[in-house]
Design a protein around this motif. Sequence first.
Motif, PDB file in Angstrom:
ATOM      1  N   GLU A   1      12.114  29.513  36.326  1.00 18.50           N
ATOM      2  CA  GLU A   1      12.480  28.356  37.145  1.00 18.50           C
ATOM      3  C   GLU A   1      12.231  27.093  36.334  1.00 18.50           C
ATOM      4  O   GLU A   1      11.147  26.914  35.786  1.00 18.50           O
ATOM      5  CB  GLU A   1      11.622  28.359  38.424  1.00 18.50           C
ATOM      6  CG  GLU A   1      11.757  27.146  39.308  1.00 18.50           C
ATOM      7  CD  GLU A   1      13.166  26.954  39.839  1.00 18.50           C
ATOM      8  OE1 GLU A   1      13.873  26.068  39.310  1.00 18.50           O
ATOM      9  OE2 GLU A   1      13.549  27.701  40.758  1.00 18.50           O
ATOM     10  N   ARG A   2      13.225  26.186  36.278  1.00  9.58           N
ATOM     11  CA  ARG A   2      13.056  24.982  35.474  1.00  9.58           C
ATOM     12  C   ARG A   2      13.268  23.696  36.264  1.00  9.58           C
ATOM     13  O   ARG A   2      13.373  22.626  35.682  1.00  9.58           O
ATOM     14  CB  ARG A   2      14.027  25.012  34.275  1.00  9.58           C
ATOM     15  CG  ARG A   2      13.640  26.033  33.205  1.00  9.58           C
ATOM     16  CD  ARG A   2      12.340  25.641  32.512  1.00  9.58           C
ATOM     17  NE  ARG A   2      11.874  26.683  31.623  1.00  9.58           N
ATOM     18  CZ  ARG A   2      12.225  26.796  30.335  1.00  9.58           C
ATOM     19  NH1 ARG A   2      13.058  25.935  29.800  1.00  9.58           N
ATOM     20  NH2 ARG A   2      11.744  27.780  29.597  1.00  9.58           N
ATOM     21  N   ASP A   3      13.352  23.796  37.590  1.00  5.94           N
ATOM     22  CA  ASP A   3      13.499  22.578  38.380  1.00  5.94           C
ATOM     23  C   ASP A   3      12.118  22.091  38.828  1.00  5.94           C
ATOM     24  O   ASP A   3      11.373  22.825  39.495  1.00  5.94           O
ATOM     25  CB  ASP A   3      14.388  22.834  39.604  1.00  5.94           C
ATOM     26  CG  ASP A   3      14.541  21.575  40.449  1.00  5.94           C
ATOM     27  OD1 ASP A   3      15.332  20.695  40.059  1.00  5.94           O
ATOM     28  OD2 ASP A   3      13.832  21.457  41.473  1.00  5.94           O
ATOM     29  N   ALA A   4      11.772  20.853  38.458  1.00  2.91           N
ATOM     30  CA  ALA A   4      10.414  20.338  38.701  1.00  2.91           C
ATOM     31  C   ALA A   4      10.054  20.354  40.182  1.00  2.91           C
ATOM     32  O   ALA A   4       8.934  20.726  40.554  1.00  2.91           O
ATOM     33  CB  ALA A   4      10.280  18.924  38.136  1.00  2.91           C
ATOM     34  N   ASP A   5      10.977  19.967  41.050  1.00  2.00           N
ATOM     35  CA  ASP A   5      10.651  19.909  42.485  1.00  2.00           C
ATOM     36  C   ASP A   5      10.427  21.303  43.061  1.00  2.00           C
ATOM     37  O   ASP A   5       9.514  21.500  43.863  1.00  2.00           O
ATOM     38  CB  ASP A   5      11.761  19.173  43.249  1.00  2.00           C
ATOM     39  CG  ASP A   5      11.780  17.698  42.903  1.00  2.00           C
ATOM     40  OD1 ASP A   5      10.834  16.989  43.296  1.00  2.00           O
ATOM     41  OD2 ASP A   5      12.712  17.248  42.211  1.00  2.00           O
ATOM     42  N   ARG A   6      11.263  22.251  42.629  1.00  3.36           N
ATOM     43  CA  ARG A   6      11.077  23.620  43.140  1.00  3.36           C
ATOM     44  C   ARG A   6       9.786  24.229  42.598  1.00  3.36           C
ATOM     45  O   ARG A   6       9.078  24.943  43.304  1.00  3.36           O
ATOM     46  CB  ARG A   6      12.291  24.490  42.796  1.00  3.36           C
ATOM     47  CG  ARG A   6      13.486  24.220  43.741  1.00  3.36           C
ATOM     48  CD  ARG A   6      14.491  25.373  43.729  1.00  3.36           C
ATOM     49  NE  ARG A   6      15.149  25.518  42.436  1.00  3.36           N
ATOM     50  CZ  ARG A   6      16.299  24.921  42.100  1.00  3.36           C
ATOM     51  NH1 ARG A   6      16.933  24.154  42.961  1.00  3.36           N
ATOM     52  NH2 ARG A   6      16.819  25.087  40.901  1.00  3.36           N
TER      53      ARG A   6
ATOM     54  N   HIS B   1      10.870  15.026  38.263  1.00  3.06           N
ATOM     55  CA  HIS B   1      11.984  15.579  39.038  1.00  3.06           C
ATOM     56  C   HIS B   1      13.005  16.119  38.038  1.00  3.06           C
ATOM     57  O   HIS B   1      12.977  15.773  36.862  1.00  3.06           O
ATOM     58  CB  HIS B   1      12.624  14.500  39.912  1.00  3.06           C
ATOM     59  CG  HIS B   1      11.649  13.846  40.838  1.00  3.06           C
ATOM     60  ND1 HIS B   1      11.109  14.482  41.927  1.00  3.06           N
ATOM     61  CD2 HIS B   1      11.081  12.610  40.810  1.00  3.06           C
ATOM     62  CE1 HIS B   1      10.265  13.666  42.544  1.00  3.06           C
ATOM     63  NE2 HIS B   1      10.224  12.524  41.882  1.00  3.06           N
ATOM     64  N   GLY B   2      13.930  16.943  38.535  1.00  2.00           N
ATOM     65  CA  GLY B   2      15.004  17.435  37.671  1.00  2.00           C
ATOM     66  C   GLY B   2      14.529  18.513  36.715  1.00  2.00           C
ATOM     67  O   GLY B   2      13.485  19.137  36.926  1.00  2.00           O
ATOM     68  N   LYS B   3      15.273  18.670  35.618  1.00  4.62           N
ATOM     69  CA  LYS B   3      15.052  19.809  34.731  1.00  4.62           C
ATOM     70  C   LYS B   3      13.801  19.660  33.848  1.00  4.62           C
ATOM     71  O   LYS B   3      13.573  18.600  33.259  1.00  4.62           O
ATOM     72  CB  LYS B   3      16.286  19.999  33.839  1.00  4.62           C
ATOM     73  CG  LYS B   3      16.334  21.412  33.292  1.00  4.62           C
ATOM     74  CD  LYS B   3      17.561  21.730  32.464  1.00  4.62           C
ATOM     75  CE  LYS B   3      17.344  23.109  31.848  1.00  4.62           C
ATOM     76  NZ  LYS B   3      18.166  23.324  30.669  1.00  4.62           N
TER      77      LYS B   3
ATOM     78  N   GLU C   1      12.155  20.487  30.481  1.00  2.00           N
ATOM     79  CA  GLU C   1      12.580  20.925  29.143  1.00  2.00           C
ATOM     80  C   GLU C   1      11.708  20.284  28.071  1.00  2.00           C
ATOM     81  O   GLU C   1      10.941  19.380  28.352  1.00  2.00           O
ATOM     82  CB  GLU C   1      14.059  20.596  28.906  1.00  2.00           C
ATOM     83  CG  GLU C   1      14.433  19.179  29.257  1.00  2.00           C
ATOM     84  CD  GLU C   1      15.948  18.967  29.361  1.00  2.00           C
ATOM     85  OE1 GLU C   1      16.712  19.878  29.007  1.00  2.00           O
ATOM     86  OE2 GLU C   1      16.340  17.871  29.783  1.00  2.00           O
TER      87      GLU C   1
END
Lengths: 369, 369
Positions: A170-175, A210-212, A214
Amino acid sequence: MIQEKLIEREAQFFIMYSSSNDPNFYYATRFRIPEKAFYMVGDDGTELLVVSEMEKKRAQKESKVREIASLSDLGFYEKLRNEKKGVKEAMAETFIELLKTHHARKILIPEEFPSFLYQALMPHFDIEIIENPYSSMRAVKNSKEIERIREVSGINIKAFNHFLKLLKKERDADRLRENVEAYVFSLGYVAENTIIASGTRSSDPHYLGHGKVEQHVIFDIFPKCRKTGYHSDFTRTVVIDEDEEIEDMISACIEAKNKALKTIRDGVGGDEVHNTVCDVLESFGYSTLRQNSKEGFIHSTGHGVGLEVHEKPRLHEGGEVLKSGMVVTVEPGLYYPDKGGVRIEDTVVLKKHECEVLTKYKDYVRLET
Amino acid sequence: MIQEKLIEREAQFFIMYSSSNDPNFYYATRFRIPEKAFYMVGDDGTELLVVSEMEKKRAQKESKVREIASLSDLGFYEKLRNEKKGVKEAMAETFIELLKTHHARKILIPEEFPSFLYQALMPHFDIEIIENPYSSMRAVKNSKEIERIREVSGINIKAFNHFLKLLKKERDADRLRENVEAYVFSLGYVAENTIIASGTRSSDPHYLGHGKVEQHVIFDIFPKCRKTGYHSDFTRTVVIDEDEEIEDMISACIEAKNKALKTIRDGVGGDEVHNTVCDVLESFGYSTLRQNSKEGFIHSTGHGVGLEVHEKPRLHEGGEVLKSGMVVTVEPGLYYPDKGGVRIEDTVVLKKHECEVLTKYKDYVRLET
């Protein structure tokens, strides 16, 4: 400590008007109350807590304050009804009468005391504003408190391991944040505003992320135990893609942190520890706030941790002398707007000749793929 | 509203020194910051937020305040270093200089403004203490805020249904609370100190509840949306075993609540609604606080709900006039130490000629076996 302060200042009472959201109030009364209540402690050890009628019986059972009165007991409603005063005014008069009944002449109030009540008391008493003595008392933890913070520190490590496992898929910060915080909650703790900051915006130390995710990511978590109310604070920067500049920044922070940890013991100044960190980072060519730089190391080295995430002492310019039993963070970070930020943070407890790291985890973390 | 207040009081600035834990500060700045920051707004609409260096860039991006300065920008560190001032003193002098640069002569401060800073500003400016205008502004919600509270209200209902299902198999209050709060967290909300109070100790309105749930139980939950920060507040009393006295108390509260809901509309006084509830409960032979009773109905009828669980207006003696757009609770309860307590509570939004219940659920709840 309060009584010594009162005797030293030739005052009869120290008072607070606060709710249990104020950790000093909670520490003094050990009473959870959502609305503001009035607490007074005297130079002879007398203690009184004034609450609303609905809280009186609970306060008698749950609070550690010996004497409890309700606003009705003290004639508040008569002032509101018969004398047609406003709520705040009737409240202030109730407390003024109470203090006069107890022969108060000089009163100590904490710096954060509400101005409206300070102003109302002023014509009636000699008032001195002092730093809240409970802030200093809270800074030094007893063994029970240290055990509580040790427990939360263990949760930090669990949460970070959980995060690293998630990060593989998983690479989405919010999730990621949602998942980590739900995991922490399921363990009996609550973490909010966990920092999962990636990319150049990680150069704002409190950017949530937030967002990706990386390149590299700052993971900063500071849960509260829902039962005890105590915290712990922990940060690692995870390298995802190789990047020499970022890895150099991380190395410098690791060296600064570990050098600082070696200096921390009973009697050392919070400002000294901060200067140690600045020395190391500057020796690597990074800039710091003490050089008036607006990038590089732009915050303090650390802070006390307990009922609050940020409490006394400060490991910063003008910081207090550290004492055995204090629990503090050491968290050097480097922040460059065009590059991003990195930070490494441990929570440690001070001993006589050393400190013990409560958030033990390797300093350099690379995402295994 | 702030500018009108400033012009009316012939003051140049309204100031706050607070963190985003203070909902008024958060509402004014829409900036999440864990440490205290300085906010000033002028009679000409100028706005300035002063934060530490590390928060400056984030404040520029995230806060709704137009102008941001850091403590370093304003010479705080020079005062700390060269003039050897203490942190609080250097801070106060920084703000005094700033206000003088902006030609401030008279300043408005909120009632909860910290006394140390009020004292420091006093020799330099004409200062008037006012009720925080943001408290009144926050009391009236816009449609977006109402939708947010409506969402949380739906979570209350889900949580209560979840609780009722659990109650068929689980009777330990702490385990029930743990399970319900974990469920609420998994939905994106956070509930703490959920009241699950049974037995005679439920006669303390804020008793959390521990041990075995039996006879009847008060379930009172007030979650916060983790994303938006808004709350909703909801209570039902569940009858487990038949008990005429308890059921009569519940019936009286239901009648009092529903009669109050019929009176709530734009223009009615918070004290009037409270008196309606007292009238009904007294007509059933129960005693109330307005009769100076220490049992029976011993708290207020309700309070505003928003960024705080308890905020303006108060539905109580001395309570404010209610307006369209306000979101308030109506929560009659009866408490007798030898019998226990009962309470029924809805969160409602005010319209011009009526109010809308956001926490729709049947009033009388009996555990189905």
